[in-house]
Write an enzyme that holds these catalytic residues in place. Structure first.
Site, PDB file in Angstrom:
ATOM      1  N   LYS A 157       0.801  -1.021  -0.085  1.00  0.00           N
ATOM      2  CA  LYS A 157       0.134   0.079   0.048  1.00  0.00           C
ATOM      3  C   LYS A 157       0.808   1.243   0.121  1.00  0.00           C
ATOM      4  CE  LYS A 157      -1.816   3.041   1.879  1.00  0.00           C
ATOM      5  NZ  LYS A 157      -1.443   4.392   1.396  1.00  0.00           N
ATOM      6  N   GLU A 195      10.051   2.029  10.457  1.00  0.00           N
ATOM      7  CA  GLU A 195      11.061   3.099  10.300  1.00  0.00           C
ATOM      8  C   GLU A 195      10.221   4.430  10.427  1.00  0.00           C
ATOM      9  OE1 GLU A 195      12.188   6.018   9.049  1.00  0.00           O
ATOM     10  OE2 GLU A 195      13.632   5.309   7.307  1.00  0.00           O
ATOM     11  N   GLU A 255       9.539  17.034  14.271  1.00  0.00           N
ATOM     12  CA  GLU A 255      10.385  16.844  12.913  1.00  0.00           C
ATOM     13  C   GLU A 255       9.361  17.703  11.946  1.00  0.00           C
ATOM     14  OE1 GLU A 255       9.401  13.233  10.918  1.00  0.00           O
ATOM     15  OE2 GLU A 255      11.253  13.276  10.249  1.00  0.00           O
TER      16      GLU A 255
HETATM   17  O1  TXE Z   1       2.742  10.437   6.720  1.00  0.00           O
HETATM   18  P1  TXE Z   1       2.027   8.887   7.258  1.00  0.00           P
HETATM   19  P2  TXE Z   1       2.051  11.960   6.555  1.00  0.00           P
HETATM   20  C1  TXE Z   1       6.792  11.933   8.777  1.00  0.00           C
HETATM   21  C2  TXE Z   1       6.782  13.457   8.487  1.00  0.00           C
HETATM   22  C3  TXE Z   1       5.639  14.000   8.111  1.00  0.00           C
HETATM   23  C4  TXE Z   1       4.889  13.148   8.910  1.00  0.00           C
HETATM   24  C5  TXE Z   1       3.281  13.082   8.558  1.00  0.00           C
HETATM   25  O2  TXE Z   1       7.439  14.022   9.672  1.00  0.00           O
HETATM   26  O3  TXE Z   1       5.441  15.320   8.281  1.00  0.00           O
HETATM   27  O4  TXE Z   1       5.252  11.794   8.924  1.00  0.00           O
HETATM   28  O5  TXE Z   1       3.311  12.776   7.006  1.00  0.00           O
HETATM   29  C6  TXE Z   1      -0.176   5.380   5.387  1.00  0.00           C
HETATM   30  N1  TXE Z   1      -2.950   2.654   9.016  1.00  0.00           N
HETATM   31  N2  TXE Z   1       7.143  10.888   7.741  1.00  0.00           N
HETATM   32  O6  TXE Z   1       0.929  12.349   7.270  1.00  0.00           O
HETATM   33  O7  TXE Z   1       0.521   9.134   7.633  1.00  0.00           O
HETATM   34  C7  TXE Z   1      -0.109   6.479   4.155  1.00  0.00           C
HETATM   35  O8  TXE Z   1      -1.432   6.151   3.433  1.00  0.00           O
HETATM   36  C8  TXE Z   1      -2.166   2.227   8.065  1.00  0.00           C
HETATM   37  C9  TXE Z   1       8.410  10.471   7.677  1.00  0.00           C
HETATM   38  O9  TXE Z   1       2.312  11.792   4.879  1.00  0.00           O
HETATM   39  O10 TXE Z   1       2.986   8.058   8.280  1.00  0.00           O
HETATM   40  C10 TXE Z   1       1.065   6.424   3.906  1.00  0.00           C
HETATM   41  O11 TXE Z   1       0.992   5.266   3.026  1.00  0.00           O
HETATM   42  N3  TXE Z   1      -1.473   3.041   6.986  1.00  0.00           N
HETATM   43  C11 TXE Z   1       8.712   9.570   6.793  1.00  0.00           C
HETATM   44  C12 TXE Z   1       1.947   5.980   5.084  1.00  0.00           C
HETATM   45  O12 TXE Z   1       1.150   5.442   5.720  1.00  0.00           O
HETATM   46  C13 TXE Z   1      -1.614   4.508   7.153  1.00  0.00           C
HETATM   47  C14 TXE Z   1       8.086   9.518   5.591  1.00  0.00           C
HETATM   48  C15 TXE Z   1       2.847   7.088   5.429  1.00  0.00           C
HETATM   49  O13 TXE Z   1       1.982   8.074   5.798  1.00  0.00           O
HETATM   50  C16 TXE Z   1      -2.425   5.028   8.111  1.00  0.00           C
HETATM   51  C17 TXE Z   1       6.740  10.159   5.462  1.00  0.00           C
HETATM   52  C18 TXE Z   1      -2.930   4.090   9.157  1.00  0.00           C
HETATM   53  N4  TXE Z   1      -4.126   4.499  10.131  1.00  0.00           N
HETATM   54  C19 TXE Z   1       6.360  11.039   6.356  1.00  0.00           C
HETATM   55  N5  TXE Z   1      -2.268   6.464   8.093  1.00  0.00           N
HETATM   56  C20 TXE Z   1       9.671   8.695   6.650  1.00  0.00           C
HETATM   57  N6  TXE Z   1       9.954   7.827   7.822  1.00  0.00           N
HETATM   58  O14 TXE Z   1      10.560   8.799   5.758  1.00  0.00           O
HETATM   59  C21 TXE Z   1      -1.675   6.658   7.081  1.00  0.00           C
HETATM   60  N7  TXE Z   1      -1.209   5.255   6.498  1.00  0.00           N
END
Ligand code: TXE
Length: 488
Positions: A173, A248, A383
């Protein structure tokens, strides 16, 4: 439309919903893709379960599994230009960086294709001539692989390659914002000859298409890369059926500069550390920490160079960095800067959107430096995931270590010093999964990647990355069975 892959069949979303993918650099339409939800996720899990329980892949020997991964590596390399373009259009990332990301994906598939042949089980000495003991590796089962939007192709490859190498089946996903290279990669897996149902793809928003994967009893493992808050939710959902989780969750990464560091090189890397891909990198060096005696000159040099950074779209060859992923994310970054200023940080540059009309349709934000930051400020705790550098000062080695470790995160960071012994000493005291000495950002497929503390659980890349996706089983064989006679 047929963007979901379920049980070897390309299909549309059950509810027939679609989503427009727009380039964050200028808002142009990139693609319209199927948008799945809970029902699609359930079907994909059922297909992966059936392929695991009844299909050939989990029982395929390591050699042919490795061969398939090597074929995938070749196919990804063959399609490098198209994949890099697609990645740049979805993310707004500079094409040159996307090309490096494709190289990263190729290296990852090659690495696991080769490793899986050598990472075999072992024979254990039983201490008797009448028994043989073997420790063997087996796949975990059905894996849910959930990936974010900042480096979609490498982040997907880091999960797909070891999961397949170990013999698992999976449901991927990807982020709803950047699905294009996930779709393309699935097509390459099919072209490489992966049996039906081993790789399944569901698109859609996290709460609707991702969450149902994390508590489905037929899923054995969840591997997630994303934000800390979502990661906590994923871990809690997975706890209901005690799934294996590999998380991660990014970082708030310290870049520690001692006075005896090579000044010019450290300044240069301090900029790349945080402003590459506009700070949307989990290992971004967003916390610059500088020793007192060089602090003012160092920060001045960083600010001077940050003011000159050229922003632009993915195909603008003069651009040095690009836009943020979305309007919502840019609003988060703006709020983060405002909070820092309200807490007493000083704005040295940036802090707003650019006023260049050529950039008005993209989600750009100027490279920003905030100094006079100190412990206790939320701007140091959270962050930003944007082009925002916070600066702290320290007076001693002990203070540098204490401040650098004063965070719930522990993903990565760097130490800069001309004193090799000190650099090594500090590196070993930093509670981080990766520490660079006199460098920032390099990452190797053969070296583990992952976070200490709340930056995550488990490891990606390296032999540890393969171990995440394997169960280890002990098989004891009695070669001369006899009654024990205890209860005779
Ligand atoms: O990430 P999400 P978001 C951090 C960064 C950013 C913050 C929010 O600080 O500002 O996270 O970003 C899926 N159950 N990183 O909201 O929500 C979602 O569809 C299962 C760090 O965009 O973590 C996507 O595929 N899955 C980071 C994935 O999770 C769910 C990279 C990541 O989204 C879900 C990105 C749920 N309940 C953001 N809710 C890194 N570690 O590199 C969302 N998703």
């Amino acid at each position: 439309m047929t963007d979901l892959l379920i049980g070897g069949r390309w299909t549309g979303a059950i509810d027939e919903r679609t989503r427009e993918i727009r380039c964050p650099a200028d808002g142009s339409l990139v693609a319209v893709v199927d948008e799945g939800g809970g029902k699609d996720a359930a079907e994909a899990v059922a297909a992966a379960r059936q392929a695991f329980d009844q299909g050939p892949w989990p029982r395929t020997p390591a050699g042919p599994r490795g061969d398939l991964l090597l074929r995938v590596a070749d196919l990804v390399a063959r399609d490098k230009d198209a994949l890099a373009r697609a990645e740049s259009l979805d993310t707004g990332k500079r094409l040159a960086e996307s090309r490096l990301d494709v190289d990263d994906a190729v290296a990852c598939f090659r690495y696991y294709g080769r490793l899986v042949r050598t990472e075999t089980g072992r024979v254990v000495d039983t201490g008797t001539a009448h028994a043989v003991s073997r420790v063997v590796h087996e796949p975990v089962g059905v894996c849910a692989l959930i990936t974010p939007w900042n480096c979609p192709l490498p982040q997907t490859s880091w999960k797909v390659a070891p999961a397949l190498a170990a013999g698992n089946t999976f449901v991927l996903k990807p982020s709803e914002l950047t699905p294009s290279t996930a779709i393309a990669l699935m097509r390459l897996l099919v072209e490489a000859g992966l049996p039906d149902g081993v790789a399944n793809l569901v698109l859609g928003p996290g709460p609707e298409a991702g969450a149902p994967l994390t508590d489905n009893p037929d899923v054995d493992m969840v591997s997630f890369t994303g934000g800390l808050r979502t990661g906590r939710r994923v871990m809690a959902a997975a706890a209901g059926t005690v799934k294996r989780t590999s998380l991660e969750l990014s970082g708030k990464n310290p870049n520690v500069v001692f006075a005896d560091a090579d000044f010019g090189t450290a300044v240069d890397h301090a900029l790349t550390a945080v402003f590459r891909h506009s700070g949307q990198v989990c290992s971004a060096g967003a916390r610059l920490m500088v020793e007192d005696s060089v602090h003012d000159a160092f920060v001045e040099a960083v600010v001077h160079r940050a003011r000159g950074i050229r922003l632009g779209g993915p195909f603008d060859e003069r651009a040095q960095t690009g836009p943020l992923i979305s309007a919502a994310h840019r609003a988060r970054v703006e709020a983060y800067v405002a909070a820092g200023l309200a807490e007493g940080a000083r704005l040295r540059c940036g802090g707003t959107c650019p006023d260049d009309p050529a950039l008005a349709d993209g989600y750009y934000f100027l490279p920003t430096v905030l100094d006079r930051c100190h412990s206790g400020m939320s701007v140091l705790a959270d962050e930003s995931f944007g082009p925002v550098l916070t600066v702290e000062r320290f007076a001693s080695e002990d203070e540098a270590v204490r401040l650098a470790n004063d965070t719930v995160y522990g993903l990565a960071g760097a130490v800069w010093s001309g004193d090799e012994e000190r650099a090594r000493r500090v590196a070993s005291r930093l509670r981080l999964g990766t520490v660079w000495i006199n460098d920032y950002h390099p990452c190797l497929p053969q070296a583990e990647w992952g976070g200490f503390k709340q930056s995550g659980t488990g490891r990606e890349l390296g032999p540890g990355g393969l171990a995440e996706y394997r169960e280890t089983k002990h098989i004891w064989r009695n070669t001369r069975p006899r009654p024990r006679g205890w209860f005779a």
